[in-house]
Scaffold this motif. Structure first.
Motif, PDB file in Angstrom:
ATOM      1  N   ARG A 148      34.537  16.568  27.810  1.00 40.56           N
ATOM      2  CA  ARG A 148      35.526  17.308  26.968  1.00 40.56           C
ATOM      3  C   ARG A 148      34.981  18.502  26.550  1.00 40.56           C
ATOM      4  N   SER A 149      33.740  18.691  26.095  1.00 37.55           N
ATOM      5  CA  SER A 149      33.128  19.604  25.292  1.00 37.55           C
ATOM      6  C   SER A 149      32.813  20.602  26.383  1.00 37.55           C
ATOM      7  N   MET A 150      32.280  20.221  27.518  1.00 38.67           N
ATOM      8  CA  MET A 150      32.091  21.294  28.494  1.00 38.67           C
ATOM      9  C   MET A 150      33.407  22.078  29.238  1.00 38.67           C
ATOM     10  N   LEU A 151      34.492  21.255  29.328  1.00 34.01           N
ATOM     11  CA  LEU A 151      35.369  21.983  29.685  1.00 34.01           C
ATOM     12  C   LEU A 151      36.131  22.711  28.722  1.00 34.01           C
ATOM     13  N   THR A 152      36.241  22.484  27.405  1.00 36.32           N
ATOM     14  CA  THR A 152      36.582  23.111  26.353  1.00 36.32           C
ATOM     15  C   THR A 152      35.761  24.441  26.199  1.00 36.32           C
ATOM     16  N   ALA A 153      34.663  24.244  26.153  1.00 37.70           N
ATOM     17  CA  ALA A 153      33.627  25.614  26.012  1.00 37.70           C
ATOM     18  C   ALA A 153      34.132  26.597  27.259  1.00 37.70           C
ATOM     19  N   LEU A 154      33.942  26.029  28.401  1.00 32.89           N
ATOM     20  CA  LEU A 154      34.152  27.017  29.470  1.00 32.89           C
ATOM     21  C   LEU A 154      35.584  27.554  29.529  1.00 32.89           C
ATOM     22  N   SER A 155      36.759  27.145  29.142  1.00 37.58           N
ATOM     23  CA  SER A 155      37.943  27.481  29.010  1.00 37.58           C
ATOM     24  C   SER A 155      38.238  28.308  27.853  1.00 37.58           C
ATOM     25  N   ALA A 156      37.132  28.343  26.833  1.00 33.22           N
ATOM     26  CA  ALA A 156      37.175  29.257  25.598  1.00 33.22           C
ATOM     27  C   ALA A 156      36.756  30.588  25.920  1.00 33.22           C
ATOM     28  N   VAL A 157      35.890  30.774  27.051  1.00 34.88           N
ATOM     29  CA  VAL A 157      35.494  31.993  27.298  1.00 34.88           C
ATOM     30  C   VAL A 157      35.712  32.595  28.690  1.00 34.88           C
ATOM     31  N   ARG A 158      36.076  31.573  29.505  1.00 34.95           N
ATOM     32  CA  ARG A 158      36.784  32.104  30.877  1.00 34.95           C
ATOM     33  C   ARG A 158      37.899  31.589  31.234  1.00 34.95           C
ATOM     34  N   GLU A 159      38.706  32.422  32.191  1.00 37.14           N
ATOM     35  CA  GLU A 159      39.986  31.998  32.682  1.00 37.14           C
ATOM     36  C   GLU A 159      39.754  30.593  33.546  1.00 37.14           C
ATOM     37  N   VAL A 160      40.426  29.690  33.339  1.00 34.86           N
ATOM     38  CA  VAL A 160      40.097  28.492  34.314  1.00 34.86           C
ATOM     39  C   VAL A 160      41.720  28.495  34.840  1.00 34.86           C
ATOM     40  N   SER A 161      41.727  28.798  36.092  1.00 33.56           N
ATOM     41  CA  SER A 161      43.070  28.842  36.776  1.00 33.56           C
ATOM     42  C   SER A 161      43.499  27.362  37.421  1.00 33.56           C
ATOM     43  N   LEU A 162      42.605  26.498  37.453  1.00 29.37           N
ATOM     44  CA  LEU A 162      42.962  25.122  37.952  1.00 29.37           C
ATOM     45  C   LEU A 162      41.951  24.144  37.430  1.00 29.37           C
ATOM     46  N   ALA A 163      42.139  23.007  37.005  1.00 29.83           N
ATOM     47  CA  ALA A 163      41.136  21.911  36.658  1.00 29.83           C
ATOM     48  C   ALA A 163      41.796  20.665  37.253  1.00 29.83           C
ATOM     49  N   ARG A 164      40.738  19.791  37.762  1.00 29.39           N
ATOM     50  CA  ARG A 164      41.022  18.388  37.999  1.00 29.39           C
ATOM     51  C   ARG A 164      40.014  17.736  37.261  1.00 29.39           C
ATOM     52  N   VAL A 165      40.439  16.161  37.044  1.00 25.57           N
ATOM     53  CA  VAL A 165      39.400  15.264  36.523  1.00 25.57           C
ATOM     54  C   VAL A 165      39.489  13.914  37.199  1.00 25.57           C
ATOM     55  N   PHE A 166      38.386  13.551  37.593  1.00 27.31           N
ATOM     56  CA  PHE A 166      38.301  12.097  37.987  1.00 27.31           C
ATOM     57  C   PHE A 166      37.537  11.048  36.784  1.00 27.31           C
ATOM     58  N   SER A 167      37.854  10.151  36.651  1.00 28.94           N
ATOM     59  CA  SER A 167      37.341   9.126  35.815  1.00 28.94           C
ATOM     60  C   SER A 167      37.659   7.655  36.482  1.00 28.94           C
ATOM     61  N   PRO A 168      36.722   6.572  36.628  1.00 26.77           N
ATOM     62  CA  PRO A 168      37.276   5.444  37.200  1.00 26.77           C
ATOM     63  C   PRO A 168      38.373   4.693  36.535  1.00 26.77           C
ATOM     64  N   THR A 169      38.415   5.071  35.249  1.00 27.11           N
ATOM     65  CA  THR A 169      39.803   4.205  34.641  1.00 27.11           C
ATOM     66  C   THR A 169      40.932   5.120  34.511  1.00 27.11           C
ATOM     67  N   PRO A 170      42.095   4.906  35.123  1.00 21.17           N
ATOM     68  CA  PRO A 170      43.163   5.602  35.265  1.00 21.17           C
ATOM     69  C   PRO A 170      43.601   6.057  34.116  1.00 21.17           C
ATOM     70  N   ALA A 171      43.703   5.109  33.043  1.00 21.55           N
ATOM     71  CA  ALA A 171      44.308   5.668  31.696  1.00 21.55           C
ATOM     72  C   ALA A 171      43.417   6.685  31.024  1.00 21.55           C
ATOM     73  N   SER A 172      42.038   6.673  31.210  1.00 18.20           N
ATOM     74  CA  SER A 172      41.035   7.494  30.636  1.00 18.20           C
ATOM     75  C   SER A 172      41.417   8.741  31.413  1.00 18.20           C
ATOM     76  N   ARG A 173      41.182   8.871  32.706  1.00 19.89           N
ATOM     77  CA  ARG A 173      41.541  10.391  33.269  1.00 19.89           C
ATOM     78  C   ARG A 173      42.913  11.045  32.893  1.00 19.89           C
ATOM     79  N   GLU A 174      43.962  10.109  32.613  1.00 16.64           N
ATOM     80  CA  GLU A 174      45.163  10.839  32.588  1.00 16.64           C
ATOM     81  C   GLU A 174      45.466  11.277  31.100  1.00 16.64           C
TER      82      GLU A 174
END
Length: 342
Positions: A148-174
């Protein structure tokens, strides 16, 4: 005694110490400022003597670790102390900053938030050094606080046009994806495999480890031109990237090259299987300063591997001190450490 020691104590002098509390850090630390401070530090000359190896003292079920560094700013040097007990699942963090010119204690900083701040911000510094321009497509493996921190930091200083996330637990990634859609306005998808998460992206954030310490990112999944941010394998027994990942990388950028090469599971296994990592592993400071080019071609795969360093802690803490003094956002402790003539 070989040298005389002169102690000049003036008991009439009142000593006080700025203390930057956890609540102060939460208000003062903005991602652009942390990233800028670290980028500036890594662009300056850094010698091994300025960032010595960490030291750990162990007790029965607890430990105390110290990480010291001299900032290349010329202003402060400092030490982060971590007291932790896996047995009772408790930890505390304290950073002390000293003035390089006077040797006086300049401030104490609650280090609770510092590790996540500097880890994410330094990874962004690496991304900016490799891919300085244009919007970014980002694939995330993991949905914990570091991801969460890494994506937040990146999106704070760069334009992120698309992002996807995978985590083994469906509820967590959603939940992870929904929080970024809501709070950051990102176009964010939760997907059901790591391969789907990193397909056609520019940046891979790898911030997860499996329960059995088998790699979570396989080199066969990587595409030309990707940069992989790997921060989860910091000990010999920990794995995050497989051998093919390490072999396919044209360049491995490390915050602590010697530790990354000799003390992380990903590197140890790759070297044991015949991969020549030493010839393609360089320090982050070498890349940020322009001494080593980040890429020979746009198709090069670059890995940034981090074990964390005291330099990042101290540079982040000194930036917070400057902000705290400028805004009067700190607590003044009516006591301090006597500095002597010696």
């Amino acid at each position: 005694m070989d040298a005389a020691v002169h102690i000049n104590l003036n008991t009439n002098v009142e000593i006080s110490t700025p203390f930057i509390r956890d609540s102060d850090v939460a208000q003062l630390a903005t991602w652009p400022k942390v990233v800028a401070a670290l980028a500036d530090a890594y662009a300056k000359p850094i010698t091994p003597m300025m960032v010595p190896p960490r030291i750990m003292a162990r007790g029965d079920g607890f430990w105390l670790r110290s990480l010291c560094a001299v900032s290349p700013s010329g202003d402060y040097m400092g030490c982060k102390l971590i007291a932790a007990s896996p047995k009772i699942k408790r930890a505390s963090y304290l950073i002390s900053l000293f003035d390089q010119r006077t040797m006086e204690l300049a401030a104490l900083v609650d280090g609770n938030r510092i590790t996540d701040l500097r880890t994410a911000a330094t990874a962004v510094v690496a991304v900016n050094a490799v891919m300085p321009n244009g919007p970014l497509r980002v694939g995330v493996i993991g949905s914990g606080s570091v991801a969460r921190s890494m994506l937040t930091a990146l999106s704070a200083v760069r334009e992120v046009s698309l992002a996807r996330v995978f985590s083994p637990t469906p509820a967590s990634r959603e939940k992870f994806a929904d929080s970024f859609r809501t709070a950051n306005g990102l176009y964010m998808e939760a997907v059901d495999s790591p391969q789907a998460a990193i397909r056609d992206v520019d940046v891979v954030i790898c911030a997860a480890r499996s329960r059995d310490e088998s790699p979570v990112l396989l080199g066969d999944w990587l595409q030309p031109g990707m940069i992989v941010l790997s921060i989860g394998s910091t000990l010999p027994e920990q794995r995050e990237l497989d051998v093919v990942c390490m072999a396919r990388a044209t360049l491995i950028i490390a915050d602590m090259p010697e530790e990354v090469l000799h003390e992380t599971g990903d590197s140890l296994v790759a070297v044991a299987e015949g991969v020549d990592l030493a010839s393609k592993t360089v320090g982050l400071d070498e890349v940020v300063s322009g001494k080593v080019p980040a890429r020979g071609s746009a198709a090069d795969i670059v890995i940034y591997k981090s074990v964390g360093t005291a330099l990042q802690d101290v540079v982040t803490a000194e930036m917070l001190l400057r902000e705290a003094l400028a805004s009067n956002q700190y607590q003044l402790i009516p006591a301090g450490v006597v500095t002597i003539d010696r």
